[in-house]
Each structure stands twice: as C-alpha cells, then as structure tokens.
Design an enzyme around this catalytic site. Structure first.
Site, short mmCIF file in Angstrom:
data_model
loop_
_atom_site.label_atom_id
_atom_site.label_comp_id
_atom_site.label_asym_id
_atom_site.label_seq_id
_atom_site.Cartn_x
_atom_site.Cartn_y
_atom_site.Cartn_z
N GLU A 5 0.82 -1.22 0.00
CA GLU A 5 0.00 0.00 0.00
C GLU A 5 0.85 1.27 0.00
O GLU A 5 0.47 2.28 -0.59
CB GLU A 5 -0.96 0.01 1.19
CG GLU A 5 -2.12 -0.98 1.05
CD GLU A 5 -1.79 -2.34 1.68
OE1 GLU A 5 -0.61 -2.55 2.04
OE2 GLU A 5 -2.72 -3.16 1.80
N PHE A 21 -11.86 -7.06 13.44
CA PHE A 21 -10.76 -7.50 12.59
C PHE A 21 -10.42 -6.41 11.56
O PHE A 21 -11.31 -5.89 10.90
CB PHE A 21 -11.14 -8.80 11.87
CG PHE A 21 -10.06 -9.29 10.94
CD1 PHE A 21 -8.83 -9.70 11.43
CD2 PHE A 21 -10.28 -9.32 9.57
CE1 PHE A 21 -7.84 -10.13 10.56
CE2 PHE A 21 -9.29 -9.75 8.70
CZ PHE A 21 -8.06 -10.16 9.21
N GLN A 22 -9.16 -6.11 11.44
CA GLN A 22 -8.66 -5.08 10.51
C GLN A 22 -9.35 -3.72 10.70
O GLN A 22 -9.61 -3.01 9.75
CB GLN A 22 -8.77 -5.55 9.05
CG GLN A 22 -7.78 -6.68 8.76
CD GLN A 22 -7.59 -6.98 7.29
OE1 GLN A 22 -8.50 -6.75 6.49
NE2 GLN A 22 -6.43 -7.51 6.94
N LYS A 71 -17.77 -0.63 5.34
CA LYS A 71 -18.19 -1.65 4.38
C LYS A 71 -19.71 -1.65 4.14
O LYS A 71 -20.16 -1.82 3.00
CB LYS A 71 -17.74 -3.02 4.88
CG LYS A 71 -18.01 -4.15 3.90
CD LYS A 71 -17.22 -5.40 4.25
CE LYS A 71 -17.64 -6.53 3.33
NZ LYS A 71 -16.59 -7.51 3.13
N MET A 94 23.99 9.59 3.27
CA MET A 94 23.82 10.92 3.87
C MET A 94 24.05 10.87 5.38
O MET A 94 24.72 11.75 5.94
CB MET A 94 22.43 11.46 3.54
CG MET A 94 22.23 12.91 3.93
SD MET A 94 23.44 14.01 3.16
CE MET A 94 22.50 14.66 1.78
#
Lengths: 85, 565
Positions: free
Chosen positions: B53, B115-116, B165, B474
């Site tokens: 993602e 969940f999630q 959802k 760096m």
C-alpha cells in the site's frame, strides 16, 4: 519569548471529528490545553469552542492561521489573556 | 424527468471518481473494500495494482506531481490504511493533491476492535488536509466531490475518505453534485491592487533583486509568468529543491538551487540581495540555515496561497496571500524592463569562482556525481527524474539540468526513503510521452523494490538507477563530519562479502532487464542503452563510498560557514 495564556474562540461546523482536529492541531505541538469549553450556538449547525492554551505568542498566532485553514472551521479569533508566572 | 437509478454505494463511488476526472486508480484489495473492487469492472479509468500500500500511495503521488492532476488511491482498512500513512505524509508536506480511499469495518463494528479495524480518520489527521468518515451510502458522491475540491484548492494536499463496508453495500440514489458547497472552506485569496502596486515599486527600485521560487510556483503553474518576469526585469532566479524546474537552468539568469546543498552563487546572491521575491516557498530550515543571519540585507516579498505561511519562519516586508501565478501575471504588466548589469556581473563571477564540482577520489572508481552526469547527458534535461532520499537526491538536484516544471519529483519535506521507484511508476503512467528515470540509493531501493514488478507488468519503460555506495550515505556523511566517524549501523555492505542483495539478480527476478556498471568507461554507454530501452531496466552503478555531498551549509549555520570539501 514569554509564555502567555492565549484564548482561542473557534466557531466550527457541528460535525463529528471537528473537535478532535482542532485539539490535535494544538496538542500536536506539545501545548497543554488549560481550559476547554464547547457548546452549541443559536444556529444548531455551528458549535463554539473556547480554548485556553499556555504558550509562545508567535507560535499561537501561527496556530490561529492553521486553524482557519481547517475545512470545518468557520472563524477563529485569539487574544492574549495574561502573562504566565 | 430522468428517473434516478438506485445502486450500491460502491458503484456510486466508482461513478463519482469518474465524474471527478480520475484516469488512473492505484490500489490494493482487502476484505473491507471487496465491494468497491467488485464494481471496478465497469470503471472507465485504468486500475494499477501495487504490491504494497505504501507503494500505491507513492504511485498516486508521482502521478499527481508529474501531471498536476489529483492522484487517486484505494486501499483496505486496518493495515492497508496504516501502510499509506507515510505516503500521505509525503504528499502533505510537499503539497501534492491526492484522494485516498480507505475501507473501514461496518459502522456497527467501529470501536469494537473488529478485525482489521483502524481509526483512519484519527490516524491520518496530522498528515492530511482533511479526512472524511462516511456515515451512509447517500454521502458518497458528494464526499468524493468535496475531497477533490479540498485536495486541489488552497495549498494542495491529500484527503482521506474512509468508507465503512456497510455503506459500500447499501443502496443509494444520491447524485454527484453540480458544484461543491463547503460552508467553511473558501481558500481563494486575491491580491489587493495596493499590494501589487507596492510589489511593482519594490521591483522597479531594487538594485540587487533575486527571485526565489519553490514548489508552490510549480503547483500554481506559474513557471511561464515567472520566466517572463525574470527576463523582462533581468532578475536572477534561485529555486528550492521543490522549485527545481520552475525556471530553465540553461537560462543565464538561473542561479540553481539554494539551501544546505545548493549552489554557492544562489546562496551568495540571497545573502547579498536587496530584494527577495519569494514565491510558493516555506523558508524551510534546509534553505535558510540560521534564520537570524538569513538575507539580512534584503527586503522580502512573500507570495503564497496559504495565509499560514507568510511570516511563519521569516518576517517579510510585503506578504501577498494569493494565487502565485495571478500575482506574477499581474505585476508583470507594471514592471519596467530593467538590466542590473553590475549585479549580474557579480553573480557571473560567483558562478565562475564557485561552481558545483567534484574530484575523483580513487582512480578507476566511479564517482556518484559522474553517474548523474551520465544520466543527464543521455536524457538532455528532458526526462522526468524521480529521486529517492539522501545523497543521490542531492546529487540529482545538483547535476541534472532542470529545464521544465513537474519533471523533477522528490520527497522534499518528508524526505521519504522508498519514494523513488513507485513515484516513477506513477509519473510514467501520467506522462507516457516522456522518459522516466528513478535515481535511488542502495538503501532506499530496498524499501519499495517490490513495486518493480508493477512497472514490468504495466509495460512501463522506466529506468531505475541504483547508485550503490554500500552505505546509507547521507547519514554516513553526517557521522563523518559531525560524529567523529562513528559509522554506527550505516554500512550496508559487509566486509569480505559481495553486496546483498544482488540488485541485478533481484531486478531480473522481478522481470526487468538489468546491468551492473563498475568501470567508469562503460558508464555512459550503459546508461544510454538502459534509458533508450523499451522495457523496465535497472542499472546498478557501483560508486565510491567515500563521496560526500558538497557544498554544504551545516544545519543551523549561515552561508558564511559553507563547506566546499
């Protein structure tokens, strides 16, 4: 710069998440909110927040400008209340 | 009257994205967005499947930066949503317009540690302009329109739409609005005529003026007007890292980049100027160094679309909150043609005395700057160059000839490692007419390497150049200069072992062509072969690990304390 108590009066849209966004902008800079009062106005779709914060005046003025950039903030005014300590 | 068709929130979302002008949607599926993915089959826009993602978010970002359009991304709830936070922060700090759609657990389960489940509107608050938590399917079309409006008006930035959802599944007749009506958000400001008059007067009176342009000048599509102003009044132009490309560096008036690793002539000109015209800049600490010593001789005019920027870091003489392009176009007609011969001669002398340059450290070993020069020679200032973050980013800023806006894409504010490869994919999709080259370090390339598969499968002929110095250069440079050479955990190449991973094998395993260059004599020919190839190609350049980025004004120091080597 001296720390002073600054009072913000915010008029915001009365929607979920708005309080969290306003407060997050202030607390995300490490400032401790001394007093907070939120309530409805005569227009039920608008809420008023009164926030007292102890902090550097220049930074707090910056916060006002950033609050005005928020999508749900209608107007913000700020004024110095008193010097701290 | 046309009868209004009832459809699911998911279908309404896809319709709204089409109406908002979406051409490419980047994303990754998951349980909380199955309904939206199910309704993508009829979508008029292209869908690009990332591999992580974070990569999807940077792709949308690269698409937006190179095209000036909104980057759109769709991910699931919970870990899908938290994985895009870095991408949102990257876009937020650089003012990139983006709409991020995240799935959410059904409304009834919010707050139950389902969940999630992740509180995305909460998590994203500090890295977005705004976040919406949709409460019903009826809100979806209007929310999409508002999100696109917020992302593109005022200072651009990312907006999150979190959609539970059940709202995706519910039926709605709601239509996409004709116009967006936001009660409290009206970020359009215009300059007052007195401000324009004062600005013109300052320009006409200045003896040593400098234009100092940032990412805001590019975001406002102001390059053309800026160039016209600079040429008419003969004003030299410095840019920030984000402003590279706002002004053609082949123009003699170009000073190059200002700041910590900027061109000495740009920093000296700002230090000596009597007028600085700052447009679309934030006066970041990477540019100003010690703020009390910054541009002490100059009056500063600051033009920005964001009222919160003016007087934030430096106190200015004239602050104009308005669209940068409008202001410049407006003042152009009131400015007298001018010459400033003494000032320009002085600048020409600085350019000659203090060029950005490097010396080879070990014979037969490629210097990283040489690799950038080879890329620049082959691409001739025309390609889109996307960088990662660190030394190669600064060398790319210094050694590429920046000629056009929106062709140097870099994570300037956030400094996000792993930005390069996915952002290059987004850019190549937005501008198939141009060549796209990602310049990465060996550290950053490993952070998002999985996205190379996407470039291969989407048949994008991008070139990924890995400048491999075997270390996190760096940070290693700072350790060398300021931490007594204590190279604490910055050396990625173990002594006595070949470098791991083998980038050439890794690229081939992802389906790309790949070359490794060790011999300086083969550098340019390999770069030419790779950049002109019609497929995704990786070039690993083994460079001198001891090379540092110079010149350098150490953090918090002033221009007088510039280090040259």
């Amino acid at each position: 710069m001296n720390e002073t108590i600054q009072r913000f009066d915010c008029f915001v849209e009365n929607k979920p998440g708005v309080l969290a966004r306003v407060i997050g902008l202030i607390s995300g800079r490490g400032y401790n909110i001394q007093a907070l009062n939120v309530g409805p106005t005569e227009d039920g779709t608008v809420s008023r927040m009164r926030i007292d914060v102890l902090g550097n005046e220049k930074v707090l003025n910056q916060v006002i400008l950033q609050l005005r950039n928020q999508v749900n903030v209608i107007e913000v005014t700020g004024r110095k209340r008193r010097s701290a300590r | 009257m046309k009868t209004i068709r009832e459809r699911t929130g998911a279908v309404a979302l896809v319709e709204a994205l089409e109406k908002a002008g979406t051409e490419v949607l980047f994303g990754y599926p998951g349980g909380a967005v199955i309904d939206i993915f199910d309704s993508l089959k009829d979508a008029k826009f292209r869908f690009v499947l990332g591999r992580h993602e974070q990569g999807c978010a940077h792709m949308a970002d690269g698409y937006a930066r190179s095209s000036g359009k909104v980057g759109v991304c769709l991910v699931t709830s919970g870990p899908g949503a938290t994985n895009v936070v870095t991408g949102l922060g990257t876009a937020y700090l650089d003012g990139v317009p983006m709409v991020m759609i995240t799935g959410q657990v059904p409304l009834a389960q919010i707050g139950t540690d389902a969940f999630q489940e992740a509180d995305m509107s909460g998590i994203s608050r500090a890295v977005t302009k705004h976040s919406f938590l949709v409460q019903s399917a009826d809100e979806i079309p209007e929310t999409v329109a508002q999100a696109f409006y917020i992302a593109t008006h005022g200072k651009p930035g990312p907006v999150v739409i979190d959609i539970p959802k059940n709202c995706q599944q519910a039926l709605t007749k709601a239509q996409y609005p004709e116009r967006v009506n936001l009660r409290a958000y009206h970020p359009e400001y215009t300059a007052r005529p007195q401000q324009i008059a004062r600005f013109a007067k300052l320009l006409n009176e200045a003896k040593r003026p400098v234009i100092y342009a940032g990412g805001g000048a590019i975001a406002a599509f102001a390059s053309g007007d800026l160039t016209a102003l600079a040429r008419k009044a003969q004003i030299p132009v410095a840019t920030t890292l984000m402003g590279l490309g706002a002004f053609d560096q082949r123009d003699p008036l170009s000073l190059g980049m200002a700041g910590m690793h900027g061109a000495p002539c740009a920093n000296y000109a700002i230090d000596e100027a009597d007028l600085i015209v700052a447009m679309g800049v934030r006066f970041s600490d990477r540019v100003t160094g010690k703020i009390s010593k910054y541009a002490k001789k100059a009056k500063i005019v600051h033009i920005d679309c964001n009222p919160a920027e003016v007087d934030k870091n430096v106190t200015v003489h004239l602050g104009i909150v308005a669209d940068v392009r409008d202001v410049i176009a407006n003042v152009n007609s009131r400015v007298k043609a001018n010459e400033h011969p003494e000032w320009l001669a002085r600048i020409a002398q600085w350019k000659q005395d203090y060029p950005i340059s490097y010396q080879p450290l070990h014979p037969g070993v490629i210097m990283p700057q040489q690799a950038i020069e080879a890329i620049n020679k082959v691409s001739d200032g025309e390609a889109i160059v996307v960088t990662d973050v660190g030394q190669q980013q600064m060398w790319a800023a210094q050694y590429v000839t920046h000629r056009h806006p929106r062709r140097f894409l870099t994570s300037g504010g956030m400094g996000t490692m792993g930005f390069g490869i996915p952002a290059a994919i987004g850019a190549a999709l937005a501008r198939p007419d141009l060549k796209t080259i990602a310049i990465c370090g060996d550290g950053g390339a490993q952070m998002t390497f999985e996205e190379v598969v996407v470039a291969v499968l989407e048949k994008l002929p991008i070139t990924i150049v890995v400048i491999n110095n075997g270390c996190l250069g760096m940070v290693r440079q700072w350790q060398e200069l300021f931490y007594k050479k204590n190279y604490s955990h910055t050396i990625l190449k173990e002594k006595g072992l070949p470098y791991l991973p083998d980038f050439v094998k890794l690229a081939k395993a992802h389906g790309a062509a790949a070359y490794r260059v060790i011999d300086p004599a083969k550098l340019e020919s390999t770069m030419k072969k790779a950049i002109n190839a019609k497929r995704t190609t990786l070039v690993e350049v083994i460079v001198d690990p001891d090379a540092n980025v110079y010149p350098m004004i150490p953090g918090g120091k002033s221009v007088k304390e510039m280090i040259f080597k």
